[in-house]
Design a protein around this motif. Structure first.
Motif, PDB file in Angstrom:
ATOM      1  N   MET A   1      48.418  46.032  52.127  1.00  0.00           N
ATOM      2  CA  MET A   1      48.959  46.519  50.871  1.00  0.00           C
ATOM      3  C   MET A   1      49.163  45.364  49.887  1.00  0.00           C
ATOM      4  O   MET A   1      48.898  45.510  48.704  1.00  0.00           O
ATOM      5  N   ALA A   2      49.655  44.212  50.382  1.00  0.00           N
ATOM      6  CA  ALA A   2      49.854  43.056  49.503  1.00  0.00           C
ATOM      7  C   ALA A   2      48.520  42.554  48.968  1.00  0.00           C
ATOM      8  O   ALA A   2      48.463  41.982  47.879  1.00  0.00           O
ATOM      9  N   ASP A   3      47.442  42.771  49.733  1.00  0.00           N
ATOM     10  CA  ASP A   3      46.120  42.346  49.270  1.00  0.00           C
ATOM     11  C   ASP A   3      45.697  43.099  48.020  1.00  0.00           C
ATOM     12  O   ASP A   3      44.951  42.576  47.200  1.00  0.00           O
ATOM     13  N   VAL A   4      46.184  44.335  47.873  1.00  0.00           N
ATOM     14  CA  VAL A   4      45.836  45.146  46.710  1.00  0.00           C
ATOM     15  C   VAL A   4      46.827  44.920  45.577  1.00  0.00           C
ATOM     16  O   VAL A   4      46.441  44.751  44.426  1.00  0.00           O
ATOM     17  N   LEU A   5      48.118  44.905  45.908  1.00  0.00           N
ATOM     18  CA  LEU A   5      49.151  44.807  44.875  1.00  0.00           C
ATOM     19  C   LEU A   5      49.249  43.428  44.252  1.00  0.00           C
ATOM     20  O   LEU A   5      49.561  43.306  43.067  1.00  0.00           O
ATOM     21  N   GLY A   6      48.983  42.385  45.022  1.00  0.00           N
ATOM     22  CA  GLY A   6      49.087  41.022  44.490  1.00  0.00           C
ATOM     23  C   GLY A   6      48.199  40.800  43.277  1.00  0.00           C
ATOM     24  O   GLY A   6      48.693  40.437  42.203  1.00  0.00           O
ATOM     25  N   PRO A   7      46.888  41.020  43.409  1.00  0.00           N
ATOM     26  CA  PRO A   7      46.011  40.828  42.245  1.00  0.00           C
ATOM     27  C   PRO A   7      46.304  41.804  41.105  1.00  0.00           C
ATOM     28  O   PRO A   7      46.201  41.451  39.928  1.00  0.00           O
ATOM     29  N   LEU A   8      46.707  43.026  41.453  1.00  0.00           N
ATOM     30  CA  LEU A   8      47.028  44.013  40.429  1.00  0.00           C
ATOM     31  C   LEU A   8      48.233  43.566  39.606  1.00  0.00           C
ATOM     32  O   LEU A   8      48.216  43.617  38.369  1.00  0.00           O
ATOM     33  N   PHE A   9      49.285  43.101  40.299  1.00  0.00           N
ATOM     34  CA  PHE A   9      50.491  42.646  39.616  1.00  0.00           C
ATOM     35  C   PHE A   9      50.206  41.377  38.815  1.00  0.00           C
ATOM     36  O   PHE A   9      50.691  41.221  37.694  1.00  0.00           O
ATOM     37  N   ALA A  10      49.412  40.467  39.380  1.00  0.00           N
ATOM     38  CA  ALA A  10      49.061  39.238  38.669  1.00  0.00           C
ATOM     39  C   ALA A  10      48.312  39.561  37.378  1.00  0.00           C
ATOM     40  O   ALA A  10      48.575  38.964  36.331  1.00  0.00           O
ATOM     41  N   GLY A  11      47.399  40.516  37.447  1.00  0.00           N
ATOM     42  CA  GLY A  11      46.667  40.918  36.244  1.00  0.00           C
ATOM     43  C   GLY A  11      47.582  41.557  35.215  1.00  0.00           C
ATOM     44  O   GLY A  11      47.431  41.323  34.006  1.00  0.00           O
ATOM     45  N   ALA A  12      48.535  42.360  35.681  1.00  0.00           N
ATOM     46  CA  ALA A  12      49.483  43.002  34.764  1.00  0.00           C
ATOM     47  C   ALA A  12      50.375  41.964  34.094  1.00  0.00           C
ATOM     48  O   ALA A  12      50.754  42.120  32.933  1.00  0.00           O
ATOM     49  N   LEU A  13      50.719  40.902  34.818  1.00  0.00           N
ATOM     50  CA  LEU A  13      51.509  39.831  34.213  1.00  0.00           C
ATOM     51  C   LEU A  13      50.691  39.050  33.191  1.00  0.00           C
ATOM     52  O   LEU A  13      51.151  38.786  32.084  1.00  0.00           O
ATOM     53  N   ARG A  14      49.481  38.676  33.574  1.00  0.00           N
ATOM     54  CA  ARG A  14      48.628  37.883  32.671  1.00  0.00           C
ATOM     55  C   ARG A  14      48.312  38.625  31.377  1.00  0.00           C
ATOM     56  O   ARG A  14      48.224  38.026  30.313  1.00  0.00           O
ATOM     57  N   SER A  15      48.164  39.933  31.462  1.00  0.00           N
ATOM     58  CA  SER A  15      47.822  40.713  30.273  1.00  0.00           C
ATOM     59  C   SER A  15      49.042  41.059  29.414  1.00  0.00           C
ATOM     60  O   SER A  15      48.898  41.527  28.294  1.00  0.00           O
ATOM     61  N   GLY A  16      50.246  40.862  29.960  1.00  0.00           N
ATOM     62  CA  GLY A  16      51.462  41.213  29.229  1.00  0.00           C
ATOM     63  C   GLY A  16      51.889  42.651  29.450  1.00  0.00           C
ATOM     64  O   GLY A  16      52.891  43.099  28.888  1.00  0.00           O
ATOM     65  N   LEU A  17      51.156  43.403  30.290  1.00  0.00           N
ATOM     66  CA  LEU A  17      51.475  44.812  30.517  1.00  0.00           C
ATOM     67  C   LEU A  17      52.871  44.997  31.101  1.00  0.00           C
ATOM     68  O   LEU A  17      53.590  45.917  30.710  1.00  0.00           O
ATOM     69  N   VAL A  18      53.271  44.124  32.000  1.00  0.00           N
ATOM     70  CA  VAL A  18      54.606  44.225  32.598  1.00  0.00           C
ATOM     71  C   VAL A  18      55.673  44.116  31.510  1.00  0.00           C
ATOM     72  O   VAL A  18      56.633  44.894  31.479  1.00  0.00           O
ATOM     73  N   ILE A  19      55.496  43.169  30.605  1.00  0.00           N
ATOM     74  CA  ILE A  19      56.457  42.996  29.515  1.00  0.00           C
ATOM     75  C   ILE A  19      56.438  44.210  28.590  1.00  0.00           C
ATOM     76  O   ILE A  19      57.497  44.673  28.138  1.00  0.00           O
ATOM     77  N   ASP A  20      55.261  44.750  28.319  1.00  0.00           N
ATOM     78  CA  ASP A  20      55.167  45.951  27.487  1.00  0.00           C
ATOM     79  C   ASP A  20      55.953  47.109  28.095  1.00  0.00           C
ATOM     80  O   ASP A  20      56.646  47.842  27.379  1.00  0.00           O
ATOM     81  N   LEU A  21      55.860  47.269  29.405  1.00  0.00           N
ATOM     82  CA  LEU A  21      56.598  48.344  30.080  1.00  0.00           C
ATOM     83  C   LEU A  21      58.105  48.109  29.992  1.00  0.00           C
ATOM     84  O   LEU A  21      58.876  49.051  29.772  1.00  0.00           O
ATOM     85  N   ILE A  22      58.526  46.861  30.145  1.00  0.00           N
ATOM     86  CA  ILE A  22      59.957  46.558  30.019  1.00  0.00           C
ATOM     87  C   ILE A  22      60.422  46.809  28.587  1.00  0.00           C
ATOM     88  O   ILE A  22      61.532  47.334  28.366  1.00  0.00           O
ATOM     89  N   LEU A  23      59.598  46.463  27.604  1.00  0.00           N
ATOM     90  CA  LEU A  23      59.951  46.736  26.207  1.00  0.00           C
ATOM     91  C   LEU A  23      60.114  48.232  25.960  1.00  0.00           C
ATOM     92  O   LEU A  23      61.009  48.650  25.210  1.00  0.00           O
ATOM     93  N   LEU A  24      59.277  49.045  26.591  1.00  0.00           N
ATOM     94  CA  LEU A  24      59.432  50.497  26.477  1.00  0.00           C
ATOM     95  C   LEU A  24      60.757  50.959  27.073  1.00  0.00           C
ATOM     96  O   LEU A  24      61.419  51.850  26.532  1.00  0.00           O
ATOM     97  N   LEU A  25      61.166  50.352  28.181  1.00  0.00           N
ATOM     98  CA  LEU A  25      62.459  50.696  28.779  1.00  0.00           C
ATOM     99  C   LEU A  25      63.612  50.315  27.851  1.00  0.00           C
ATOM    100  O   LEU A  25      64.588  51.059  27.731  1.00  0.00           O
ATOM    101  N   VAL A  26      63.514  49.175  27.200  1.00  0.00           N
ATOM    102  CA  VAL A  26      64.559  48.761  26.258  1.00  0.00           C
ATOM    103  C   VAL A  26      64.610  49.716  25.065  1.00  0.00           C
ATOM    104  O   VAL A  26      65.692  50.090  24.603  1.00  0.00           O
ATOM    105  N   LEU A  27      63.451  50.141  24.589  1.00  0.00           N
ATOM    106  CA  LEU A  27      63.405  51.125  23.503  1.00  0.00           C
ATOM    107  C   LEU A  27      64.040  52.443  23.938  1.00  0.00           C
ATOM    108  O   LEU A  27      64.813  53.045  23.177  1.00  0.00           O
ATOM    109  N   ALA A  28      63.766  52.865  25.160  1.00  0.00           N
ATOM    110  CA  ALA A  28      64.382  54.089  25.682  1.00  0.00           C
ATOM    111  C   ALA A  28      65.895  53.915  25.802  1.00  0.00           C
ATOM    112  O   ALA A  28      66.659  54.843  25.505  1.00  0.00           O
ATOM    113  N   GLU A  29      66.337  52.732  26.219  1.00  0.00           N
ATOM    114  CA  GLU A  29      67.772  52.452  26.309  1.00  0.00           C
ATOM    115  C   GLU A  29      68.435  52.552  24.940  1.00  0.00           C
ATOM    116  O   GLU A  29      69.497  53.154  24.791  1.00  0.00           O
ATOM    117  N   ALA A  30      67.790  51.983  23.926  1.00  0.00           N
ATOM    118  CA  ALA A  30      68.332  52.037  22.569  1.00  0.00           C
ATOM    119  C   ALA A  30      68.409  53.478  22.077  1.00  0.00           C
ATOM    120  O   ALA A  30      69.406  53.895  21.475  1.00  0.00           O
TER     121      ALA A  30
END
Length: 99
Positions: A1-30
């Protein structure tokens, strides 16, 4: 499972997608804070926490800029704006008196 999730998560970090999702959560909080304040007069309300949210969003944008390879000037500008927002938050909290 880590073999699949590791590269997927690394790609999401490099592209900024993880931050975009967190920004959506902050917008929902507001939105939730605004709605609770208007509908039920409960919670701190958006007016009490907006400088904190703004500085948090700016710091998230700093992280996104750094992860996606933005220039240092953009990162420095976003950091400076986050610092100003934080100072504004402290000033407004100081004026409202002790909690």
């Amino acid at each position: 499972m880590a073999d699949v999730l590791g590269p997927l998560f690394a790609g999401a970090l490099r592209s900024g997608l993880v931050i975009d999702l967190i920004l959506l959560l902050v917008l929902a909080e507001a939105a939730l804070l605004w709605w609770l304040g208007r509908r039920f007069r409960r919670g701190p309300g958006l007016g009490a926490v907006w400088p904190t949210l703004v500085s948090g969003v700016l710091l998230l944008l700093v992280a996104r800029a750094a992860l996606t390879g933005a220039g240092w000037a953009w990162i420095a500008l976003l950091l400076a704006l986050a610092g100003l927002s934080h100072v504004l938050d402290l000033v407004l909290r100081g004026r409202s008196g002790p909690s």
